[in-house]
Design an enzyme around this catalytic site. Structure first.
Site, PDB file in Angstrom:
ATOM      1  N   SER A  11      95.383   9.178  46.044  1.00  0.00           N
ATOM      2  CA  SER A  11      94.286   9.725  46.157  1.00  0.00           C
ATOM      3  C   SER A  11      93.939   9.903  44.006  1.00  0.00           C
ATOM      4  O   SER A  11      92.819  10.130  43.988  1.00  0.00           O
ATOM      5  CB  SER A  11      93.400  10.994  46.461  1.00  0.00           C
ATOM      6  OG  SER A  11      92.793  11.094  47.765  1.00  0.00           O
ATOM      7  N   SER A  36      88.243  15.510  47.445  1.00  0.00           N
ATOM      8  CA  SER A  36      88.950  14.256  47.428  1.00  0.00           C
ATOM      9  C   SER A  36      88.295  13.395  48.474  1.00  0.00           C
ATOM     10  O   SER A  36      89.081  12.482  49.480  1.00  0.00           O
ATOM     11  CB  SER A  36      90.456  14.386  47.608  1.00  0.00           C
ATOM     12  OG  SER A  36      90.965  13.476  47.596  1.00  0.00           O
ATOM     13  N   LYS A  79      91.262   8.774  41.591  1.00  0.00           N
ATOM     14  CA  LYS A  79      90.107   9.339  42.303  1.00  0.00           C
ATOM     15  C   LYS A  79      89.759   9.731  40.474  1.00  0.00           C
ATOM     16  O   LYS A  79      87.852   9.942  40.412  1.00  0.00           O
ATOM     17  CB  LYS A  79      90.051   9.607  42.911  1.00  0.00           C
ATOM     18  CG  LYS A  79      89.435   9.557  44.181  1.00  0.00           C
ATOM     19  CD  LYS A  79      89.735  10.990  45.373  1.00  0.00           C
ATOM     20  CE  LYS A  79      89.708   9.718  46.727  1.00  0.00           C
ATOM     21  NZ  LYS A  79      89.670  11.068  47.771  1.00  0.00           N
ATOM     22  N   LYS A  95      94.740  16.528  39.746  1.00  0.00           N
ATOM     23  CA  LYS A  95      94.266  15.886  41.123  1.00  0.00           C
ATOM     24  C   LYS A  95      95.760  15.638  42.145  1.00  0.00           C
ATOM     25  O   LYS A  95      96.466  15.855  41.699  1.00  0.00           O
ATOM     26  CB  LYS A  95      93.496  14.886  40.980  1.00  0.00           C
ATOM     27  CG  LYS A  95      93.357  13.755  42.298  1.00  0.00           C
ATOM     28  CD  LYS A  95      92.236  14.672  42.214  1.00  0.00           C
ATOM     29  CE  LYS A  95      90.821  13.943  43.612  1.00  0.00           C
ATOM     30  NZ  LYS A  95      91.943  13.861  44.983  1.00  0.00           N
TER      31      LYS A  95
END
Length: 376
Positions: A62, A117, A65, A221
């Protein structure tokens, strides 16, 4: 801002060199980390303070992102309402539980993307901003190349595993550095709780523990899949310096990032070399209506250095003695280059501070007679 005089050793020469990536690592011993790859990068200068297998291509989960959010902020209007497409419903993994035909602001989608997320949020953003997921993926890859993340390839906007979806610790640091230039992105990353304008599933808590556990933590993140392992992109700002740390496939992800932050903040201090638009030198313009051109720096330069490195730094100015008019304000006239122990660290343009026009016939005639009169 005062310039530290100890940093300056000026040498004049006439060679030209191109701007190069500043990635000279420290001679200090950084703490070992447990991931397959990792990097510590100072955000303003881009200097790498620690690296390990930083160019190894790996799945990134993730942390993908970060790019999705950056494109949403660059190409979208956060206040726009997004009607949720059925293609955004029921995406596996983390979710903000979008409903079919739900109307939600792009702002809430980006907060849901970065804090919660949400994989469904990523798809909804991609369709809204790119027109389709496929078009958005093209935008992601184009932006990566523009930033210089040349070992990155995106196949989706969320990071669910695909063998052709990968990046590197170095590339993720570059992407994050670019994203951190966006004030809205920085604000979103640092938000611990966001309450969306919807009736249910509206509380988005930030999963990035950096915000709570590390002094000066800016978030960024986290990511995890079975294939990618634990991936973390984190940032912290202290003492006027922002550090970006990336670890990939690292079971000790948060602790390793914190160790790298400690190492960076304890050993490096931001040193001011020159300010933006700082005067450097006047250059002769024999055929100009104004015969002296002031040359200035394009940007400021602050570099992280250890105390031991100060005496190894030299600044070299590459400028001609004379230049011909016409000259347009802002034109690159030469270079200012910073060397450490003989190796080029960074190079920046030196610019013309003003417009200078070429002398006309009458200008030359007046000058001729003035000079003749002075000789008498």
């Amino acid at each position: 801002m005062k310039v530290n005089k100890k940093l300056f050793i000026f040498v004049l020469c006439f060679m030209l060199v191109s701007i190069v990536e500043f990635s000279i690592a420290s001679e200090y011993n950084a703490p070992p980390v447990n991931g397959k790859s990792g990097i510590l990068l100072e955000s303003e200068s881009g200097r790498i303070l620690y690296s390990n297998n930083e160019h190894q291509r790996l799945p990134i989960a993730s942390t993908t992102k970060i790019m999705t959010a950056l494109l949403a902020l660059e190409h979208g209007n956060l206040d726009e309402k997004v009607k949720v497409d059925k293609k955004s419903i029921g995406i596996e993994g983390s979710s903000i539980y979008l409903g079919y035909d739900e109307e939600i602001s792009l702002k809430d989608l980006v907060y849901g993307l970065m804090l919660r997320s949400g994989n469904d949020s990523a798809v909804a953003i991609a369709i809204h901003v790119g027109g389709s997921v496929e078009n958005f993926i093209e935008m992601m890859n184009e932006k990566a190349k523009e930033i210089g993340a040349n070992n990155t390839n995106f196949t989706n906007p969320h990071g669910l595993h695909n063998d052709n979806h990968y990046s590197t610790a170095y590339d993720l640091a570059l992407i994050t550095r670019e994203a951190m230039k966006n004030d809205e992105f920085k604000k979103i990353c640092k938000t611990k709780l966001w309450v969306a304008e919807r009736d249910i599933n509206k509380y988005f808590y930030n999963k990035n523990k950096t915000l709570w556990q590390y002094e000066g933590g800016d978030g960024v993140k986290i990511g995890y899949t079975t294939k990618a392992g634990r991936c973390l992109v984190s940032s912290a700002t202290k003492n006027g310096m922002q550090l970006i740390s990336v670890v990939l496939d690292d079971y000790s992800w948060f602790n390793d990032c914190y160790k790298l932050f400690d190492y960076g903040f304890e050993n490096y201090k931001p040193m001011v070399f020159y300010d933006k638009e700082q005067f450097i030198k006047n250059i002769n313009v024999p055929n100009g209506k104004i015969e002296k051109l002031p040359v200035i720096t394009e940007n400021s330069l602050v570099l992280p250095l250890t105390e031991d490195e100060l005496d190894e730094v030299k600044i070299i100015i590459d400028l001609p003695d004379n230049i011909k008019a016409p000259i347009k304000k802002g034109t690159a006239i030469g270079k200012i280059k910073v060397f450490k122990d003989g190796e080029l660290m960074t190079s920046e343009n030196l610019l013309a501070k003003k417009n200078i026009y070429e002398k006309g016939f009458w200008d030359k005639a007046v000058k001729f007679f003035k000079e003749k009169k002075l000789k008498k």
